[in-house]
Write an enzyme that holds these catalytic residues in place. Sequence first.
Site, PDB file in Angstrom:
ATOM      1  N   ASP A   1      46.245  31.058  27.797  1.00 39.47           N
ATOM      2  CA  ASP A   1      46.288  32.461  28.218  1.00 39.47           C
ATOM      3  C   ASP A   1      47.391  32.706  29.257  1.00 39.47           C
ATOM      4  OD1 ASP A   1      44.452  34.256  27.053  1.00 39.47           O
ATOM      5  OD2 ASP A   1      42.767  33.352  28.136  1.00 39.47           O
TER       6      ASP A   1
ATOM      7  N   LYS B   1      40.052  35.431  16.640  1.00 36.79           N
ATOM      8  CA  LYS B   1      40.767  34.225  17.055  1.00 36.79           C
ATOM      9  C   LYS B   1      40.351  33.036  16.190  1.00 36.79           C
ATOM     10  CE  LYS B   1      41.519  36.198  21.567  1.00 36.79           C
ATOM     11  NZ  LYS B   1      41.363  36.276  23.014  1.00 36.79           N
TER      12      LYS B   1
ATOM     13  N   GLN C   1      37.137  33.733  27.298  1.00 34.92           N
ATOM     14  CA  GLN C   1      37.282  35.168  27.008  1.00 34.92           C
ATOM     15  C   GLN C   1      36.816  35.992  28.207  1.00 34.92           C
ATOM     16  OE1 GLN C   1      38.757  36.149  24.168  1.00 34.92           O
ATOM     17  NE2 GLN C   1      38.552  38.333  24.568  1.00 34.92           N
TER      18      GLN C   1
HETATM   19  N1  LUD Z   1      40.406  37.383  27.563  1.00 37.20           N
HETATM   20  C1  LUD Z   1      41.865  38.547  26.065  1.00 37.20           C
HETATM   21  N2  LUD Z   1      39.986  39.635  26.986  1.00 37.20           N
HETATM   22  C2  LUD Z   1      40.325  40.901  26.380  1.00 37.20           C
HETATM   23  N3  LUD Z   1      42.841  44.461  18.178  1.00 37.20           N
HETATM   24  C3  LUD Z   1      42.221  39.803  24.016  1.00 37.20           C
HETATM   25  C4  LUD Z   1      42.454  41.617  22.353  1.00 37.20           C
HETATM   26  C5  LUD Z   1      42.818  41.300  19.985  1.00 37.20           C
HETATM   27  N4  LUD Z   1      40.918  35.229  28.183  1.00 37.20           N
HETATM   28  C6  LUD Z   1      41.232  36.331  27.517  1.00 37.20           C
HETATM   29  O1  LUD Z   1      42.310  38.837  23.252  1.00 37.20           O
HETATM   30  O2  LUD Z   1      43.837  37.468  25.449  1.00 37.20           O
HETATM   31  C7  LUD Z   1      42.751  37.444  26.063  1.00 37.20           C
HETATM   32  N5  LUD Z   1      42.381  36.351  26.773  1.00 37.20           N
HETATM   33  N6  LUD Z   1      42.088  39.702  25.344  1.00 37.20           N
HETATM   34  N7  LUD Z   1      42.253  41.120  23.660  1.00 37.20           N
HETATM   35  C8  LUD Z   1      42.018  41.951  24.823  1.00 37.20           C
HETATM   36  C9  LUD Z   1      41.787  40.992  25.959  1.00 37.20           C
HETATM   37  C10 LUD Z   1      40.728  38.498  26.862  1.00 37.20           C
HETATM   38  C11 LUD Z   1      42.469  42.966  22.133  1.00 37.20           C
HETATM   39  C12 LUD Z   1      42.643  43.471  20.846  1.00 37.20           C
HETATM   40  C13 LUD Z   1      42.824  42.646  19.764  1.00 37.20           C
HETATM   41  C14 LUD Z   1      42.639  40.788  21.254  1.00 37.20           C
HETATM   42  C15 LUD Z   1      43.000  43.174  18.385  1.00 37.20           C
HETATM   43  O3  LUD Z   1      43.255  42.423  17.466  1.00 37.20           O
HETATM   44  C16 LUD Z   1      42.932  45.101  16.895  1.00 37.20           C
HETATM   45  C17 LUD Z   1      44.146  46.025  16.855  1.00 37.20           C
HETATM   46  O4  LUD Z   1      44.556  46.498  17.917  1.00 37.20           O
HETATM   47  O5  LUD Z   1      44.627  46.250  15.742  1.00 37.20           O
HETATM   48  C18 LUD Z   1      41.696  45.939  16.672  1.00 37.20           C
HETATM   49  C19 LUD Z   1      40.460  45.081  16.680  1.00 37.20           C
HETATM   50  C20 LUD Z   1      39.191  45.938  16.774  1.00 37.20           C
HETATM   51  O6  LUD Z   1      38.663  46.060  17.899  1.00 37.20           O
HETATM   52  O7  LUD Z   1      38.759  46.417  15.751  1.00 37.20           O
END
Ligand code: LUD
Length: 280
Positions: A120, A53, A97
Amino acid sequence: MSARIIDGKGIAQEIRAELAKKVAEMTTQGNQPGLAVVLVGDDPASAVYVRQKRRACEEIGIRSVIHRLPADISQQELLSLVEECNQDKSIHGILVQLPLPDGLNEEEVIEAISPAKDVDGFHPINVGRLQIGKGGSIPCTPAGVVELVRRTGTPIEGKHVVVVGRSNIVGKPAATLFLQENATVTICHSRTKDVAAECRRADILVAAVGRPRLVKKDWIKPGAIVIDVGINRVDGKLVGDVDFDEVKDVAGAITPVPGGVGPMTIAMLMKATVEAALRA
Ligand code: LUD
Ligand code: NAP
């Protein structure tokens, strides 16, 4: 036939490039968007997501402030920090988060965030606004899911969407968004009698379960669009909730993990922050 792979990473990159132009204009006009991210404790996955982020903010030109707090911080201290961010005029978006370490009350923290800065879309006010179709912030992951389907070029109206999972952060808001797009929506969960049979009726299938490779080839209507929200670590490897290797032979289009919904979550967060700054 092999499914078209929906390139979430590439689409997210396009969205970030569009946002960077917009942010450059806003910054010239003295309205640079600002995002505060609160990371409590040392969950390794959360640390990865928060780093992504911050990098996305840097790339787009959004000012980001990361608050790293120890796992043993008190509820009161956390609430005070959220209140400081609420008052800070240079901050337009606040994200705490999740999950928070044990002992902290997530619900109370989310409700402490000013609804106008809740990028969010987790605050009950925004949940309610989404439900009645009255704008507000939309949760980033479901927003990314719908955007990926839109970009396949297939109209959503009249389609049968099946969402597997009913969490407040993915399943439920995803179902609501597809309903607003005039789809017919079925929501499945752990007590659903025959999940496979429900899934076979889907023109668009969204898997948000948290069970590695749960969704099999024989759950898929040939040609369906399959969006895999799941992120599971299995033997040090990331896998989705869909058995990609076999489902890709039946689906019309499918998202990979990694490189599908995950990068879209970040892109939609950036978009929500820019929109919050425009509204402010
Ligand atoms: N909390 C989120 N907790 C978890 N994956 C994310 C997520 C990027 N307050 C709040 O950001 O929106 C949120 N708001 N969340 N998540 C999960 C959840 C939170 C999950 C995966 C990814 C954000 C992401 O970029 C990559 C992909 O799928 O290609 C892989 C990244 C890796 O782990 O290597
Ligand atoms: P969650 O809160 O654990 O919810 C899981 C849902 O799946 C629940 O509604 C549960 O039903 C249902 N479920 C569990 N086992 C099932 C089964 N065998 N058949 C049918 N339904 C079943 O999870 P979440 O937060 O929504 O996350 C889901 C997945 O998405 C996880 O892998 C998570 O890591 C991932 N995720 C990815 C992103 C991203 O950006 N890509 C963002 C958030 C989450 P009950 O309600 O009956 O318990």
